[in-house]
Design a protein around this motif. Structure first.
Motif, PDB file in Angstrom:
ATOM      1  N   ARG A   1       0.818  -1.215   0.000  1.00 41.11           N
ATOM      2  CA  ARG A   1       0.000   0.000   0.000  1.00 41.11           C
ATOM      3  C   ARG A   1       0.854   1.267   0.000  1.00 41.11           C
ATOM      4  O   ARG A   1       0.495   2.264  -0.607  1.00 41.11           O
ATOM      5  CB  ARG A   1      -0.931   0.010   1.212  1.00 41.11           C
ATOM      6  N   ALA A   2       2.004   1.215   0.678  1.00 43.54           N
ATOM      7  CA  ALA A   2       2.834   2.409   0.798  1.00 43.54           C
ATOM      8  C   ALA A   2       3.726   2.636  -0.419  1.00 43.54           C
ATOM      9  O   ALA A   2       3.945   3.778  -0.832  1.00 43.54           O
ATOM     10  CB  ALA A   2       3.693   2.321   2.061  1.00 43.54           C
ATOM     11  N   HIS A   3       4.222   1.552  -1.016  1.00 45.73           N
ATOM     12  CA  HIS A   3       5.212   1.683  -2.085  1.00 45.73           C
ATOM     13  C   HIS A   3       4.756   1.011  -3.380  1.00 45.73           C
ATOM     14  O   HIS A   3       5.589   0.639  -4.217  1.00 45.73           O
ATOM     15  CB  HIS A   3       6.547   1.066  -1.648  1.00 45.73           C
ATOM     16  N   GLY A   4       3.440   0.849  -3.526  1.00 45.49           N
ATOM     17  CA  GLY A   4       2.938   0.232  -4.752  1.00 45.49           C
ATOM     18  C   GLY A   4       3.115   1.086  -5.993  1.00 45.49           C
ATOM     19  O   GLY A   4       2.987   0.590  -7.115  1.00 45.49           O
ATOM     20  N   VAL A   5       3.427   2.382  -5.829  1.00 48.04           N
ATOM     21  CA  VAL A   5       3.613   3.258  -6.993  1.00 48.04           C
ATOM     22  C   VAL A   5       4.889   2.933  -7.747  1.00 48.04           C
ATOM     23  O   VAL A   5       5.075   3.384  -8.883  1.00 48.04           O
ATOM     24  CB  VAL A   5       3.639   4.734  -6.549  1.00 48.04           C
TER      25      VAL A   5
ATOM     26  N   LEU B   1      -6.556  -2.398   1.626  1.00 51.48           N
ATOM     27  CA  LEU B   1      -5.875  -2.665   0.367  1.00 51.48           C
ATOM     28  C   LEU B   1      -6.794  -2.449  -0.824  1.00 51.48           C
ATOM     29  O   LEU B   1      -6.359  -1.942  -1.873  1.00 51.48           O
ATOM     30  CB  LEU B   1      -5.342  -4.102   0.378  1.00 51.48           C
ATOM     31  N   GLU B   2      -8.066  -2.815  -0.675  1.00 57.21           N
ATOM     32  CA  GLU B   2      -9.005  -2.625  -1.788  1.00 57.21           C
ATOM     33  C   GLU B   2      -9.273  -1.151  -2.052  1.00 57.21           C
ATOM     34  O   GLU B   2      -9.597  -0.762  -3.174  1.00 57.21           O
ATOM     35  CB  GLU B   2     -10.308  -3.357  -1.483  1.00 57.21           C
ATOM     36  N   LEU B   3      -9.165  -0.318  -1.019  1.00 51.91           N
ATOM     37  CA  LEU B   3      -9.373   1.125  -1.199  1.00 51.91           C
ATOM     38  C   LEU B   3      -8.150   1.832  -1.775  1.00 51.91           C
ATOM     39  O   LEU B   3      -8.243   3.012  -2.137  1.00 51.91           O
ATOM     40  CB  LEU B   3      -9.738   1.765   0.144  1.00 51.91           C
ATOM     41  N   THR B   4      -7.027   1.142  -1.858  1.00 50.56           N
ATOM     42  CA  THR B   4      -5.794   1.750  -2.358  1.00 50.56           C
ATOM     43  C   THR B   4      -5.798   1.752  -3.876  1.00 50.56           C
ATOM     44  O   THR B   4      -5.972   0.709  -4.511  1.00 50.56           O
ATOM     45  CB  THR B   4      -4.558   0.985  -1.843  1.00 50.56           C
ATOM     46  N   GLU B   5      -5.648   2.910  -4.465  1.00 56.28           N
ATOM     47  CA  GLU B   5      -5.586   3.050  -5.919  1.00 56.28           C
ATOM     48  C   GLU B   5      -4.133   3.137  -6.362  1.00 56.28           C
ATOM     49  O   GLU B   5      -3.280   3.693  -5.667  1.00 56.28           O
ATOM     50  CB  GLU B   5      -6.346   4.305  -6.370  1.00 56.28           C
ATOM     51  N   HIS B   6      -3.871   2.572  -7.515  1.00 60.03           N
ATOM     52  CA  HIS B   6      -2.501   2.561  -8.034  1.00 60.03           C
ATOM     53  C   HIS B   6      -2.256   3.778  -8.914  1.00 60.03           C
ATOM     54  O   HIS B   6      -3.094   4.155  -9.730  1.00 60.03           O
ATOM     55  CB  HIS B   6      -2.247   1.286  -8.850  1.00 60.03           C
ATOM     56  N   GLU B   7      -1.125   4.401  -8.710  1.00 63.15           N
ATOM     57  CA  GLU B   7      -0.697   5.521  -9.542  1.00 63.15           C
ATOM     58  C   GLU B   7       0.773   5.301  -9.894  1.00 63.15           C
ATOM     59  O   GLU B   7       1.650   5.407  -9.038  1.00 63.15           O
ATOM     60  CB  GLU B   7      -0.878   6.848  -8.802  1.00 63.15           C
ATOM     61  N   TRP B   8       1.008   4.966 -11.127  1.00 70.04           N
ATOM     62  CA  TRP B   8       2.347   4.580 -11.579  1.00 70.04           C
ATOM     63  C   TRP B   8       3.326   5.734 -11.362  1.00 70.04           C
ATOM     64  O   TRP B   8       3.146   6.845 -11.849  1.00 70.04           O
ATOM     65  CB  TRP B   8       2.275   4.175 -13.038  1.00 70.04           C
ATOM     66  N   GLY B   9       4.366   5.485 -10.565  1.00 72.37           N
ATOM     67  CA  GLY B   9       5.300   6.537 -10.207  1.00 72.37           C
ATOM     68  C   GLY B   9       6.164   7.023 -11.357  1.00 72.37           C
ATOM     69  O   GLY B   9       6.687   8.137 -11.315  1.00 72.37           O
ATOM     70  N   LEU B  10       6.324   6.194 -12.403  1.00 73.30           N
ATOM     71  CA  LEU B  10       7.163   6.571 -13.544  1.00 73.30           C
ATOM     72  C   LEU B  10       6.335   6.990 -14.756  1.00 73.30           C
ATOM     73  O   LEU B  10       6.859   7.036 -15.871  1.00 73.30           O
ATOM     74  CB  LEU B  10       8.075   5.400 -13.934  1.00 73.30           C
ATOM     75  N   GLU B  11       5.061   7.300 -14.526  1.00 79.05           N
ATOM     76  CA  GLU B  11       4.226   7.736 -15.642  1.00 79.05           C
ATOM     77  C   GLU B  11       4.662   9.130 -16.120  1.00 79.05           C
ATOM     78  O   GLU B  11       4.863  10.046 -15.310  1.00 79.05           O
ATOM     79  CB  GLU B  11       2.761   7.765 -15.207  1.00 79.05           C
ATOM     80  N   ASN B  12       4.832   9.252 -17.399  1.00 82.94           N
ATOM     81  CA  ASN B  12       5.271  10.522 -18.010  1.00 82.94           C
ATOM     82  C   ASN B  12       6.584  11.028 -17.418  1.00 82.94           C
ATOM     83  O   ASN B  12       6.794  12.232 -17.263  1.00 82.94           O
ATOM     84  CB  ASN B  12       4.196  11.609 -17.855  1.00 82.94           C
ATOM     85  N   VAL B  13       7.465  10.093 -17.092  1.00 81.47           N
ATOM     86  CA  VAL B  13       8.718  10.507 -16.458  1.00 81.47           C
ATOM     87  C   VAL B  13       9.594  11.300 -17.433  1.00 81.47           C
ATOM     88  O   VAL B  13      10.314  12.219 -17.033  1.00 81.47           O
ATOM     89  CB  VAL B  13       9.466   9.265 -15.914  1.00 81.47           C
ATOM     90  N   GLU B  14       9.513  10.983 -18.743  1.00 82.65           N
ATOM     91  CA  GLU B  14      10.318  11.724 -19.715  1.00 82.65           C
ATOM     92  C   GLU B  14       9.856  13.174 -19.799  1.00 82.65           C
ATOM     93  O   GLU B  14      10.679  14.106 -19.810  1.00 82.65           O
ATOM     94  CB  GLU B  14      10.226  11.061 -21.088  1.00 82.65           C
ATOM     95  N   THR B  15       8.532  13.354 -19.809  1.00 83.00           N
ATOM     96  CA  THR B  15       8.006  14.717 -19.880  1.00 83.00           C
ATOM     97  C   THR B  15       8.345  15.502 -18.619  1.00 83.00           C
ATOM     98  O   THR B  15       8.708  16.681 -18.679  1.00 83.00           O
ATOM     99  CB  THR B  15       6.484  14.673 -20.083  1.00 83.00           C
ATOM    100  N   ARG B  16       8.235  14.861 -17.454  1.00 81.26           N
ATOM    101  CA  ARG B  16       8.564  15.537 -16.209  1.00 81.26           C
ATOM    102  C   ARG B  16      10.030  15.935 -16.144  1.00 81.26           C
ATOM    103  O   ARG B  16      10.385  16.986 -15.612  1.00 81.26           O
ATOM    104  CB  ARG B  16       8.216  14.636 -15.023  1.00 81.26           C
TER     105      ARG B  16
END
Length: 310
Positions: A58-62, A237-252
Protein backbone atom coordinates in the motif's frame (compact mmCIF):
# COMPACT_ATOMS: atom_id res chain seq x y z
CA UNK A 1 24.99 31.05 48.68
CA UNK A 2 28.15 28.99 49.25
CA UNK A 3 28.19 25.19 49.34
CA UNK A 4 30.44 23.11 51.55
CA UNK A 5 32.99 21.16 49.43
CA UNK A 6 32.14 18.09 51.50
CA UNK A 7 28.71 18.06 49.83
CA UNK A 8 30.43 17.60 46.47
CA UNK A 9 32.69 14.83 47.80
CA UNK A 10 30.17 12.92 49.94
CA UNK A 11 26.82 13.54 48.23
CA UNK A 12 27.10 14.74 44.62
CA UNK A 13 29.76 12.37 43.30
CA UNK A 14 28.65 9.28 45.33
CA UNK A 15 25.09 9.50 43.99
CA UNK A 16 26.37 9.55 40.41
CA UNK A 17 28.84 6.70 41.00
CA UNK A 18 26.22 4.54 42.72
CA UNK A 19 23.77 5.04 39.85
CA UNK A 20 26.40 4.07 37.27
CA UNK A 21 27.38 0.94 39.22
CA UNK A 22 23.75 -0.06 39.79
CA UNK A 23 23.04 0.36 36.07
CA UNK A 24 25.98 -1.89 35.14
CA UNK A 25 24.99 -4.57 37.67
CA UNK A 26 21.36 -4.44 36.54
CA UNK A 27 22.41 -4.88 32.91
CA UNK A 28 24.50 -7.94 33.74
CA UNK A 29 21.73 -9.52 35.84
CA UNK A 30 19.20 -8.89 33.07
CA UNK A 31 21.50 -10.59 30.55
CA UNK A 32 21.73 -13.62 32.87
CA UNK A 33 17.95 -13.75 33.28
CA UNK A 34 17.36 -13.67 29.55
CA UNK A 35 19.24 -16.91 28.96
CA UNK A 36 19.31 -18.40 25.49
CA UNK A 37 17.00 -16.66 23.02
CA UNK A 38 13.98 -18.68 22.00
CA UNK A 39 13.27 -19.51 18.40
CA UNK A 40 10.43 -17.56 16.85
CA UNK A 41 7.25 -19.42 15.99
CA UNK A 42 7.13 -19.82 12.22
CA UNK A 43 3.35 -19.54 11.96
CA UNK A 44 3.16 -16.43 14.14
CA UNK A 45 5.98 -14.82 12.16
CA UNK A 46 4.06 -15.68 8.96
CA UNK A 47 1.02 -13.75 10.18
CA UNK A 48 3.10 -10.70 11.05
CA UNK A 49 5.06 -10.75 7.79
CA UNK A 50 1.83 -10.99 5.77
CA UNK A 51 0.56 -7.79 7.40
CA UNK A 52 3.91 -6.11 6.77
CA UNK A 53 3.83 -7.20 3.13
CA UNK A 54 0.39 -5.68 2.67
CA UNK A 55 1.51 -2.43 4.31
CA UNK A 56 4.57 -2.23 2.05
CA UNK A 57 2.38 -2.80 -1.01
CA UNK A 58 0.00 0.00 0.00
CA UNK A 59 2.83 2.41 0.80
CA UNK A 60 5.21 1.68 -2.09
CA UNK A 61 2.94 0.23 -4.75
CA UNK A 62 3.61 3.26 -6.99
CA UNK A 63 7.06 1.86 -7.78
CA UNK A 64 5.78 -1.25 -9.59
CA UNK A 65 3.69 -1.40 -12.80
CA UNK A 66 -0.08 -1.41 -12.63
CA UNK A 67 -0.53 -5.05 -13.65
CA UNK A 68 1.96 -6.18 -10.99
CA UNK A 69 0.20 -4.09 -8.33
CA UNK A 70 -3.24 -5.47 -9.17
CA UNK A 71 -1.89 -9.06 -9.25
CA UNK A 72 -0.43 -8.69 -5.76
CA UNK A 73 -3.56 -6.89 -4.59
CA UNK A 74 -5.84 -9.70 -5.79
CA UNK A 75 -3.60 -12.40 -4.32
CA UNK A 76 -3.36 -10.79 -0.87
CA UNK A 77 -7.09 -9.95 -0.78
CA UNK A 78 -8.00 -13.55 -1.56
CA UNK A 79 -5.47 -14.89 0.98
CA UNK A 80 -6.78 -12.59 3.72
CA UNK A 81 -10.37 -13.56 2.92
CA UNK A 82 -9.64 -17.31 3.05
CA UNK A 83 -7.32 -17.08 6.07
CA UNK A 84 -4.32 -18.52 4.24
CA UNK A 85 -1.82 -16.84 6.57
CA UNK A 86 -3.64 -17.63 9.81
CA UNK A 87 -1.81 -19.61 12.44
CA UNK A 88 -4.87 -21.86 12.81
CA UNK A 89 -7.00 -21.43 9.65
CA UNK A 90 -9.72 -23.87 10.79
CA UNK A 91 -10.10 -22.46 14.32
CA UNK A 92 -12.15 -19.41 13.34
CA UNK A 93 -15.45 -20.58 14.87
CA UNK A 94 -13.97 -22.44 17.84
CA UNK A 95 -14.28 -20.75 21.24
CA UNK A 96 -11.06 -19.32 22.55
CA UNK A 97 -9.66 -20.97 25.66
CA UNK A 98 -8.33 -19.23 28.71
CA UNK A 99 -5.06 -17.55 27.79
CA UNK A 100 -3.69 -18.18 31.30
CA UNK A 101 -3.78 -21.91 30.57
CA UNK A 102 -1.29 -21.52 27.73
CA UNK A 103 2.17 -22.49 29.11
CA UNK A 104 4.02 -20.45 26.49
CA UNK A 105 2.06 -17.31 27.34
CA UNK A 106 2.51 -17.79 31.10
CA UNK A 107 6.24 -18.32 30.68
CA UNK A 108 6.56 -15.20 28.52
CA UNK A 109 4.58 -13.14 31.03
CA UNK A 110 6.74 -14.34 33.94
CA UNK A 111 9.92 -13.48 32.04
CA UNK A 112 8.60 -9.99 31.41
CA UNK A 113 7.68 -9.52 35.07
CA UNK A 114 11.14 -10.66 36.22
CA UNK A 115 12.83 -8.20 33.87
CA UNK A 116 10.57 -5.38 35.02
CA UNK A 117 11.29 -6.16 38.65
CA UNK A 118 15.00 -5.86 37.88
CA UNK A 119 14.26 -2.41 36.49
CA UNK A 120 11.90 -1.17 39.21
CA UNK A 121 13.50 -2.46 42.43
CA UNK A 122 16.96 -0.83 42.04
CA UNK A 123 15.51 2.58 41.23
CA UNK A 124 13.10 2.37 44.17
CA UNK A 125 15.95 1.46 46.54
CA UNK A 126 18.16 4.32 45.28
CA UNK A 127 15.33 6.83 45.61
CA UNK A 128 14.64 5.70 49.18
CA UNK A 129 18.35 5.88 50.02
CA UNK A 130 18.57 9.46 48.73
CA UNK A 131 15.39 10.52 50.53
CA UNK A 132 16.58 9.01 53.82
CA UNK A 133 20.18 10.25 53.90
CA UNK A 134 20.28 13.33 51.66
CA UNK A 135 16.82 14.85 51.96
CA UNK A 136 16.93 18.66 51.73
CA UNK A 137 20.51 18.86 50.39
CA UNK A 138 21.37 21.44 47.73
CA UNK A 139 24.16 19.94 45.63
CA UNK A 140 25.04 21.98 42.58
CA UNK A 141 24.21 25.13 40.68
CA UNK A 142 23.60 25.04 36.95
CA UNK A 143 25.83 27.40 34.91
CA UNK A 144 22.91 28.89 32.95
CA UNK A 145 19.72 30.73 33.96
CA UNK A 146 16.32 29.07 33.93
CA UNK A 147 12.73 30.19 34.24
CA UNK A 148 10.51 29.65 37.29
CA UNK A 149 8.78 26.74 35.58
CA UNK A 150 11.86 24.58 36.24
CA UNK A 151 11.77 25.20 40.00
CA UNK A 152 9.55 22.23 40.79
CA UNK A 153 11.68 19.92 38.67
CA UNK A 154 15.13 20.99 39.95
CA UNK A 155 14.36 21.65 43.62
CA UNK A 156 12.31 18.67 44.72
CA UNK A 157 12.50 18.14 48.45
CA UNK A 158 13.55 21.76 49.14
CA UNK A 159 10.52 23.84 50.05
CA UNK A 160 11.82 27.39 49.53
CA UNK A 161 10.37 30.22 47.47
CA UNK A 162 13.35 32.59 47.43
CA UNK A 163 16.09 30.23 46.15
CA UNK A 164 17.31 30.74 42.60
CA UNK A 165 15.99 28.23 40.06
CA UNK A 166 19.50 27.19 38.96
CA UNK A 167 20.18 25.39 42.29
CA UNK A 168 19.59 21.60 42.17
CA UNK A 169 18.46 19.46 45.10
CA UNK A 170 19.58 15.89 45.81
CA UNK A 171 16.34 14.27 44.59
CA UNK A 172 16.38 16.32 41.40
CA UNK A 173 20.04 15.34 40.92
CA UNK A 174 18.90 11.72 41.03
CA UNK A 175 16.37 12.29 38.24
CA UNK A 176 18.89 14.23 36.16
CA UNK A 177 21.31 11.30 36.42
CA UNK A 178 18.55 8.81 35.74
CA UNK A 179 17.85 10.30 32.31
CA UNK A 180 21.26 11.85 31.65
CA UNK A 181 23.51 8.80 32.09
CA UNK A 182 22.17 6.98 29.04
CA UNK A 183 25.13 8.06 26.90
CA UNK A 184 27.53 6.80 29.59
CA UNK A 185 25.74 3.44 29.71
CA UNK A 186 25.83 3.22 25.91
CA UNK A 187 29.57 3.91 25.97
CA UNK A 188 30.21 1.29 28.68
CA UNK A 189 27.65 -1.39 27.77
CA UNK A 190 26.93 -0.78 24.10
CA UNK A 191 23.65 -0.12 22.36
CA UNK A 192 20.54 -1.99 23.46
CA UNK A 193 21.62 -2.12 27.10
CA UNK A 194 19.21 -2.94 29.92
CA UNK A 195 19.97 0.22 31.95
CA UNK A 196 17.46 2.36 30.08
CA UNK A 197 15.45 4.87 32.10
CA UNK A 198 12.69 5.14 29.50
CA UNK A 199 12.21 1.39 29.67
CA UNK A 200 11.96 1.70 33.46
CA UNK A 201 9.15 4.25 33.15
CA UNK A 202 7.32 2.03 30.67
CA UNK A 203 7.78 -0.98 32.96
CA UNK A 204 6.23 0.92 35.87
CA UNK A 205 3.21 1.84 33.75
CA UNK A 206 2.62 -1.62 32.22
CA UNK A 207 3.69 -3.67 35.29
CA UNK A 208 4.98 -6.60 33.29
CA UNK A 209 2.36 -6.86 30.58
CA UNK A 210 4.23 -4.82 27.97
CA UNK A 211 7.12 -7.25 27.60
CA UNK A 212 4.83 -10.22 27.79
CA UNK A 213 2.74 -9.00 24.88
CA UNK A 214 4.06 -10.40 21.65
CA UNK A 215 3.27 -9.39 18.06
CA UNK A 216 -0.08 -11.26 18.21
CA UNK A 217 -1.05 -10.06 21.70
CA UNK A 218 -2.63 -6.81 22.82
CA UNK A 219 -0.78 -4.56 25.34
CA UNK A 220 -2.97 -6.11 28.04
CA UNK A 221 -1.76 -9.58 27.09
CA UNK A 222 -4.98 -10.80 25.43
CA UNK A 223 -4.71 -12.62 22.06
CA UNK A 224 -5.77 -10.68 19.02
CA UNK A 225 -8.28 -11.91 16.46
CA UNK A 226 -5.94 -12.07 13.48
CA UNK A 227 -8.75 -12.95 11.06
CA UNK A 228 -10.50 -9.65 11.79
CA UNK A 229 -7.19 -7.83 11.41
CA UNK A 230 -6.64 -9.49 8.03
CA UNK A 231 -10.14 -8.55 6.89
CA UNK A 232 -9.55 -4.93 7.91
CA UNK A 233 -6.23 -4.92 6.06
CA UNK A 234 -8.02 -6.37 3.02
CA UNK A 235 -10.48 -3.45 3.04
CA UNK A 236 -7.61 -0.96 3.27
CA UNK A 237 -5.87 -2.67 0.37
CA UNK A 238 -9.00 -2.62 -1.79
CA UNK A 239 -9.37 1.12 -1.20
CA UNK A 240 -5.79 1.75 -2.36
CA UNK A 241 -5.59 3.05 -5.92
CA UNK A 242 -2.50 2.56 -8.03
CA UNK A 243 -0.70 5.52 -9.54
CA UNK A 244 2.35 4.58 -11.58
CA UNK A 245 5.30 6.54 -10.21
CA UNK A 246 7.16 6.57 -13.54
CA UNK A 247 4.23 7.74 -15.64
CA UNK A 248 5.27 10.52 -18.01
CA UNK A 249 8.72 10.51 -16.46
CA UNK A 250 10.32 11.72 -19.71
CA UNK A 251 8.01 14.72 -19.88
CA UNK A 252 8.56 15.54 -16.21
CA UNK A 253 12.31 15.39 -16.70
CA UNK A 254 12.13 17.76 -19.68
CA UNK A 255 9.86 20.14 -17.75
CA UNK A 256 12.22 20.08 -14.78
CA UNK A 257 15.19 21.20 -16.86
CA UNK A 258 13.18 23.77 -18.83
CA UNK A 259 13.04 21.92 -22.16
CA UNK A 260 9.23 21.90 -22.17
CA UNK A 261 6.63 24.16 -20.54
CA UNK A 262 4.82 23.02 -17.39
CA UNK A 263 1.48 23.25 -19.20
CA UNK A 264 2.31 19.97 -20.94
CA UNK A 265 1.96 18.10 -17.67
CA UNK A 266 -1.35 19.81 -16.95
CA UNK A 267 -2.67 18.80 -20.37
CA UNK A 268 -1.62 15.20 -19.78
CA UNK A 269 -3.35 15.17 -16.39
CA UNK A 270 -6.55 16.56 -17.91
CA UNK A 271 -6.44 13.94 -20.66
CA UNK A 272 -5.95 11.20 -18.06
CA UNK A 273 -8.91 12.46 -16.00
CA UNK A 274 -11.12 12.69 -19.11
CA UNK A 275 -10.14 9.15 -20.10
CA UNK A 276 -10.97 7.84 -16.63
CA UNK A 277 -14.32 9.67 -16.70
CA UNK A 278 -15.11 8.11 -20.07
CA UNK A 279 -14.39 4.65 -18.69
CA UNK A 280 -16.69 5.25 -15.73
CA UNK A 281 -19.45 6.54 -18.00
CA UNK A 282 -19.12 3.50 -20.27
CA UNK A 283 -19.23 1.14 -17.30
CA UNK A 284 -22.28 2.95 -15.90
CA UNK A 285 -24.18 2.76 -19.18
CA UNK A 286 -23.34 -0.93 -19.58
CA UNK A 287 -24.59 -1.69 -16.07
CA UNK A 288 -27.79 0.29 -16.62
CA UNK A 289 -28.40 -1.56 -19.90
CA UNK A 290 -27.86 -4.86 -18.13
CA UNK A 291 -30.40 -3.88 -15.49
CA UNK A 292 -32.88 -2.56 -18.08
CA UNK A 293 -32.81 -5.71 -20.21
CA UNK A 294 -34.25 -8.04 -17.55
CA UNK A 295 -36.85 -5.44 -16.59
CA UNK A 296 -38.06 -5.05 -20.20
CA UNK A 297 -38.15 -8.82 -20.61
CA UNK A 298 -40.22 -9.14 -17.45
CA UNK A 299 -42.62 -6.43 -18.66
CA UNK A 300 -43.07 -8.21 -22.01
CA UNK A 301 -43.72 -11.53 -20.27
CA UNK A 302 -46.35 -10.00 -17.99
CA UNK A 303 -48.04 -8.33 -20.96
CA UNK A 304 -48.15 -11.62 -22.85
CA UNK A 305 -49.59 -13.38 -19.82
CA UNK A 306 -52.31 -10.77 -19.53
CA UNK A 307 -53.35 -11.31 -23.17
CA UNK A 308 -53.66 -15.05 -22.58
CA UNK A 309 -55.90 -14.47 -19.60
CA UNK A 310 -58.16 -12.19 -21.71
Amino acid sequence: MLLDPAIRDWVLIPIMIVMVLVGIVRHQVTVLLNGTPKKADLKSARETKALQRCGILRAHGVHIPEHAFHARKAYLSEAFEKGTYLKEPNAGNKPRGNVMQDPAYVETMMDGMKKNMMNIVPQTVIMGWINFFFSGFVLVRLPFPLTVRFKGMLQRGVETHDMDVSWVSSLSWYFLNLFGLQSVFTLLLGSGHAADAMRDMQAMSTMGMGNAAGPNLTPTGQPQDMHKIFLGEKENLELTEHEWGLENVETRLLVKYGKKPASVLLDQKKAKIAKASGRLATAGSASSATVAAPSSAAAAASKKKGRRQV
